[in-house]
Design an enzyme around this catalytic site. Structure first.
Site, PDB file in Angstrom:
ATOM      1  N   ARG A 129      38.151 -38.581   0.790  1.00  0.00           N
ATOM      2  CA  ARG A 129      38.985 -39.348  -0.035  1.00  0.00           C
ATOM      3  C   ARG A 129      38.322 -40.544  -0.409  1.00  0.00           C
ATOM      4  O   ARG A 129      38.061 -41.458   0.396  1.00  0.00           O
ATOM      5  CB  ARG A 129      40.115 -39.798   1.253  1.00  0.00           C
ATOM      6  N   ARG A 182      34.740 -29.375  -5.046  1.00  0.00           N
ATOM      7  CA  ARG A 182      34.440 -30.549  -3.949  1.00  0.00           C
ATOM      8  C   ARG A 182      34.311 -30.481  -2.668  1.00  0.00           C
ATOM      9  O   ARG A 182      34.075 -31.486  -1.982  1.00  0.00           O
ATOM     10  CB  ARG A 182      35.796 -31.356  -4.259  1.00  0.00           C
ATOM     11  N   HIS A 235      37.382 -36.959 -10.772  1.00  0.00           N
ATOM     12  CA  HIS A 235      38.637 -37.339 -10.069  1.00  0.00           C
ATOM     13  C   HIS A 235      38.346 -38.885  -9.511  1.00  0.00           C
ATOM     14  O   HIS A 235      38.407 -39.036  -8.168  1.00  0.00           O
ATOM     15  CB  HIS A 235      39.191 -36.469  -8.992  1.00  0.00           C
ATOM     16  N   ASP A 276      51.772 -40.485 -11.197  1.00  0.00           N
ATOM     17  CA  ASP A 276      51.020 -39.585 -11.329  1.00  0.00           C
ATOM     18  C   ASP A 276      51.235 -38.918 -12.562  1.00  0.00           C
ATOM     19  O   ASP A 276      52.208 -38.179 -12.842  1.00  0.00           O
ATOM     20  CB  ASP A 276      51.558 -38.620 -10.324  1.00  0.00           C
ATOM     21  N   GLU A 334      41.121 -40.438 -14.247  1.00  0.00           N
ATOM     22  CA  GLU A 334      40.280 -39.437 -13.984  1.00  0.00           C
ATOM     23  C   GLU A 334      40.169 -38.526 -15.272  1.00  0.00           C
ATOM     24  O   GLU A 334      41.045 -38.537 -16.251  1.00  0.00           O
ATOM     25  CB  GLU A 334      41.110 -38.128 -13.101  1.00  0.00           C
TER      26      GLU A 334
HETATM   27  C1  BG6 Z   1      45.669 -36.308  -8.341  1.00  0.00           C
HETATM   28  C2  BG6 Z   1      46.720 -35.498  -8.600  1.00  0.00           C
HETATM   29  O1  BG6 Z   1      44.733 -35.951  -9.348  1.00  0.00           O
HETATM   30  O2  BG6 Z   1      44.959 -35.829  -7.146  1.00  0.00           O
HETATM   31  C3  BG6 Z   1      47.845 -35.856  -7.508  1.00  0.00           C
HETATM   32  O3  BG6 Z   1      47.404 -35.933  -9.852  1.00  0.00           O
HETATM   33  C4  BG6 Z   1      47.249 -35.571  -6.185  1.00  0.00           C
HETATM   34  O4  BG6 Z   1      48.988 -35.212  -7.810  1.00  0.00           O
HETATM   35  C5  BG6 Z   1      45.939 -36.341  -5.970  1.00  0.00           C
HETATM   36  O5  BG6 Z   1      48.073 -35.886  -4.999  1.00  0.00           O
HETATM   37  C6  BG6 Z   1      45.082 -36.039  -4.727  1.00  0.00           C
HETATM   38  O6  BG6 Z   1      45.023 -34.779  -4.442  1.00  0.00           O
HETATM   39  P1  BG6 Z   1      44.402 -34.219  -3.214  1.00  0.00           P
HETATM   40  O7  BG6 Z   1      44.073 -32.654  -3.495  1.00  0.00           O
HETATM   41  O8  BG6 Z   1      42.931 -34.988  -3.073  1.00  0.00           O
HETATM   42  O9  BG6 Z   1      45.153 -34.605  -2.201  1.00  0.00           O
END
Ligand code: BG6
Length: 324
Positions: A74, A122, A192, A236, A296
């Site tokens: 994250r 990823r 992202h 979002d 992103e």
């Molecule tokens: C973003 C999306 O790119 O990623 C969101 O637009 C999403 O909807 C976020 O919650 C995180 O995604 P993840 O799979 O890393 O929890």
């Protein structure tokens, strides 16, 4: 390859070293006269970038980020590939119809409900291919995701994928996808990027004025951006046919982050706000959501790509920081 093998084959004195993290994942540390960056080989995931003159990291990494085999991290810059969002779902219903020139509709795959959000790249093991230093001091690392690391059950296509990370005054990422099969395939992708910001309520994204977007909070609605993007609730959005340049203005950190991209038609702007952050579990409670903003560079939704047999596509993005 072992850490010792990586350092022997690709290490560069003073500019690139490989190390094993306490949890066992291997990371590459790049250093130039202008800053330093860290890339986790799992996911080809840039997890840190600091640049000269900035006391605060440019990228945000959750204090609760998990560094474990097969788990997504994250923060930093996850590579979303070969789809964006939930598999097959991130297209408004009205856009699902086959258009002339589209790749033939893919046969349904078994178990799609269990396919990972944002694709498998990823969390996959990337391999180091090359490294180097340019005359201007820019240091770079080239990674690839081998076909063996692309699960056939999720991705029955013959594809190549490379990621070059270059660190100079700017941080640049080039994500190169190739179709080495006989049939076209449809591709969704994103870099992202989680930016480290002073306070989500006080920053704005400039450069998306007038751009149409899908607002995906609640029911999906098509809207048009009016002015700068500011934040006062969960946000979002997938901006379609977005311009090549936008920026984050952050008066609290006294800086503007320039985002300049090529080969990317969508821009996704995301902040989960309080309730979604609490549900996510790794966003750094209680206030991690306040200090992060994702902008992103993507090809997603209406902007998914069709790669013909033999075709290659490069999504490039450059980040540069300027004092305000
Ligand atoms: C973003 C999306 O790119 O990623 C969101 O637009 C999403 O909807 C976020 O919650 C995180 O995604 P993840 O799979 O890393 O929890």
């Amino acid at each position: 390859m072992s850490v010792a093998g990586l350092n022997h084959a690709f290490g560069i004195a003073g500019a690139l070293v490989f190390e094993e993290r306490p949890e066992g994942l291997i990371e590459a540390r790049l250093a130039s006269t202008e800053g330093h960056a860290t890339i986790c080989l799992q996911g080809g995931h840039v997890i840190d970038w600091r640049c000269l003159g900035q006391t605060q990291p440019v990228l945000w990494l959750s204090r609760d980020a998990k560094f474990a085999a097969g788990k997504s991290i994250r923060g930093g810059i996850p590579v979303c590939w070969p789809w964006f969002g939930a598999y097959g779902a991130a297209t408004p219903p009205t856009k699902n119809a086959q258009q002339p020139g589209d790749a033939p509709a893919a046969p349904p795959l078994a178990g799609v409900e269990n396919f990972p959000t944002h694709g498998f790249a990823r969390t996959a093991a990337w391999e180091v291919v090359d490294s180097g230093v340019e005359h201007d001091g820019t240091v770079w690392l080239l990674l690839t995701l081998s076909r063996a690391a692309m699960p056939e059950a999720m991705w029955p296509h013959a594809a190549t994928l490379e990621l070059k990370v270059s660190l100079g005054a700017a941080l640049q990422l080039d994500l190169v996808s190739g179709n080495i099969g006989a049939q076209p395939f449809v591709l969704g992708e994103a870099l992202h990027t989680y930016f480290n910001i002073s306070d989500i309520g006080k920053v704005s994204v400039q450069g998306l004025q007038g751009v149409e977007y899908w607002d995906t909070v609640g029911s999906v609605e098509s809207k048009r951006q009016d002015g700068a993007v500011e934040f006062s609730t969960e946000t979002d959005r997938v901006y379609i046919n977005s311009p090549q340049a936008c920026s984050i203005e952050d008066p609290g950190f006294g800086r503007r982050i320039h985002i300049r991209k090529q080969g990317s038609l969508s821009t996704v702007v995301w902040n989960p706000w309080t309730a979604k952050a609490a549900r996510m579990g790794d966003l750094g409670q209680p206030d991690g959501w306040r200090q992060m903003l994702c902008v992103e560079s993507a090809n997603a939704w209406d902007n998914k790509l069709t790669l013909a047999s033999g075709e290659r596509h490069t999504l490039s993005v450059e980040y540069r920081v300027e004092p305000l």
